[in-house]
Structure formats: structure tokens, C-alpha cells
Scaffold this motif. Sequence first.
Motif, mmCIF file in Angstrom:
data_model
loop_
_atom_site.group_PDB
_atom_site.id
_atom_site.type_symbol
_atom_site.label_atom_id
_atom_site.label_comp_id
_atom_site.label_asym_id
_atom_site.label_seq_id
_atom_site.Cartn_x
_atom_site.Cartn_y
_atom_site.Cartn_z
ATOM 1 N N TYR A 154 22.304 1.807 -10.548
ATOM 2 C CA TYR A 154 20.885 1.503 -10.756
ATOM 3 C C TYR A 154 20.720 0.291 -11.659
ATOM 4 N N GLN A 183 16.310 11.284 0.590
ATOM 5 C CA GLN A 183 15.763 11.564 -0.740
ATOM 6 C C GLN A 183 16.390 10.678 -1.813
ATOM 7 N N GLU A 186 14.662 7.362 -1.720
ATOM 8 C CA GLU A 186 13.294 7.477 -2.242
ATOM 9 C C GLU A 186 13.299 7.583 -3.763
ATOM 10 N N ALA A 187 14.235 8.346 -4.300
ATOM 11 C CA ALA A 187 14.320 8.502 -5.751
ATOM 12 C C ALA A 187 14.735 7.200 -6.424
ATOM 13 N N ALA A 189 14.329 4.138 -5.205
ATOM 14 C CA ALA A 189 13.227 3.185 -5.072
ATOM 15 C C ALA A 189 12.152 3.454 -6.123
ATOM 16 N N GLU A 190 11.829 4.714 -6.323
ATOM 17 C CA GLU A 190 10.816 5.054 -7.334
ATOM 18 C C GLU A 190 11.269 4.634 -8.728
ATOM 19 N N ARG A 191 12.526 4.852 -9.024
ATOM 20 C CA ARG A 191 13.043 4.471 -10.341
ATOM 21 C C ARG A 191 13.017 2.968 -10.538
ATOM 22 N N GLY A 193 10.822 1.029 -9.261
ATOM 23 C CA GLY A 193 9.464 0.529 -9.103
ATOM 24 C C GLY A 193 9.263 -0.147 -7.768
ATOM 25 N N ILE A 195 9.321 0.325 -3.208
ATOM 26 C CA ILE A 195 8.995 1.281 -2.163
ATOM 27 C C ILE A 195 10.131 1.283 -1.150
ATOM 28 N N PRO A 196 10.444 2.446 -0.572
ATOM 29 C CA PRO A 196 11.553 2.507 0.385
ATOM 30 C C PRO A 196 11.112 2.107 1.787
ATOM 31 N N ARG A 208 5.924 -1.671 5.971
ATOM 32 C CA ARG A 208 5.851 -1.755 4.511
ATOM 33 C C ARG A 208 5.274 -3.104 4.065
#
Length: 279
Positions: A154, A183, A186-187, A189-191, A193, A195-196, A208
Motif C-alpha cells: 500500500y 473485496q 475495493e478495500a 482502493a478505498e484506503r 482514496g 475508486i475501483p 468509471r
Amino acid sequence: MQPLSAYLLVYHGSSDPRPQAAAQAIAHFFSERICHIDTELPLSIQNPKLTQNSKLKTQNSSSHRTPLISVAALEGDPLPLHQQICKLGQSLQLAASNHDIPEPGWLLVLPLFLLSGVHVMEDIPAEVAQAQTALGQGVDVKIMPHLGSHGGLYRLIAERLSALPVEASILLSHGSRRPGANQRIEALAERLGAIPAYWSVPPNLESRLQELMDLGFKKIAILPYFLFSGSTTDAIAQTCDRLSHQFPTLDIHLFPPLEAYPELADLLVDLAVEKSFKF
């Protein structure tokens, strides 16, 4: 006397020569780092800068034995993976004998995969089990956690994204139709900031970009969550070129895949040494 060990970096494999070249480059960086590590001591995952780690040792140590390091392909190699593992295991046994070491150490398999899909969860363990049966008790074959499981990944991705001033980011992965398989993306991408988006399943890249344009964003980064360049990343680049014409008001920046960054070898060493300490 410190046992002699071996490390096998396993990547997916391809008819395209670029993934093999990148895997070999990572193996080179890995070799430079692992040859200086005292494998009797764990590394701190919290400190990924291995060259500053207090547990480093010099190559002049009398107990030091240079480990064997090789690269193998899960697919596309003339030999199936279990035979590639056996080949390295036999080399390990021979090298231990030549160094008058009573027994070799372990053979660690490091999967160069970003996600824990069927290859990581089923294919590689099955091949390792076949190899272990063939090698018998002479070599202990162990599977390390896959590269994408390291939390430091990350940080590397976030640093790459922060180097470019953009208003929004898209993390683009291959995608899967299996329930729950996306998942992790998605997790992540959220971390970040971001979007997946997915190459093979919806939501795709075009949808997108349309969403972000409708929200008023203009400078958009696209980060392909792929380890190496290949036919898919080539197709992504061609699609981004087409979408740049389709959305002329957008400033789209496509990042390259992760490729053979030396920092990836740092993460692999971290995984190898932390895990091997527990055996």
C-alpha cells in the motif's frame, strides 16, 4: 553451522518475454538483499527499509552461506512447477553436500502474485505438495505469503500516486466473477482514496471515467493493479488512448504496472525472513 537455503520466486508465466525479464530483475534485487540477512533473526515488517535494519550482517561472516535463488513460472515453462521446484531442491542438496553441511535448510517458494486467487490458494500449493513428495525428507519446501499480502505494498502504491497532482484516481484490476474475489481491490482502493474498476467485469474503466467526469473531475490517474507489463497492460494503454479522445475534457494519466521496483524485493525479503523465523 548455518544451513544452506534456497528461494524460488514463482510468477504466473507468459509467452510474452517481459514478465520473465521483470521477474528475473526482482530476483536480482532480492538476491542482493537476502544474501546480507541473518535468517536466524526476524525482520520488522514495520521497517521496510531493509538496508537500514540493525539485523543486517556482512558477507564476510564465517557462518554465511550464499543461498540459492531462482525464478519459476507457474505456466508457460517446459517443465511443470513441481519439477522446477525439484530441480532447485536437488541443487540445494548438492550445494549442501559440497559445503559439508549435513542437511540443507528449507526451500522457500515466494509467489509473485498480487491477489490470493486460484493460483495462490490452489495451484501453487498442489505443485509444492507434488515436489515435496518427490524430494522426500531431504528438503523442506515451504510456501511464503504472496507478495500482495504485504502491508507495505500500500505504501509503495500511495507514494506513486502522490507523485502526480490529480483530482481523482482509479485502481484498475483484472477483476473476477467469483463472490468476494474483488473485496481486496475495493478495500485497497478505498484506503488509497481511489475508486475501483475492472478489466473483465463491471464497473469497467469507461464507466468509471464517465462517473468522475459527471462529478466535475478533470485530472484523473489510472493505476493498473498488475505486477508486470504484458498483453493486458498493452490493451489497457490502447483503451486509455481511445478514452482520452472519447473524453477530451479529461486529463488522463496512466501509470505503468508495478514492474521490477527494488522496493518489491524488500517486501519479499520481509515476507521470507519473517515467515522462515517461525518454522
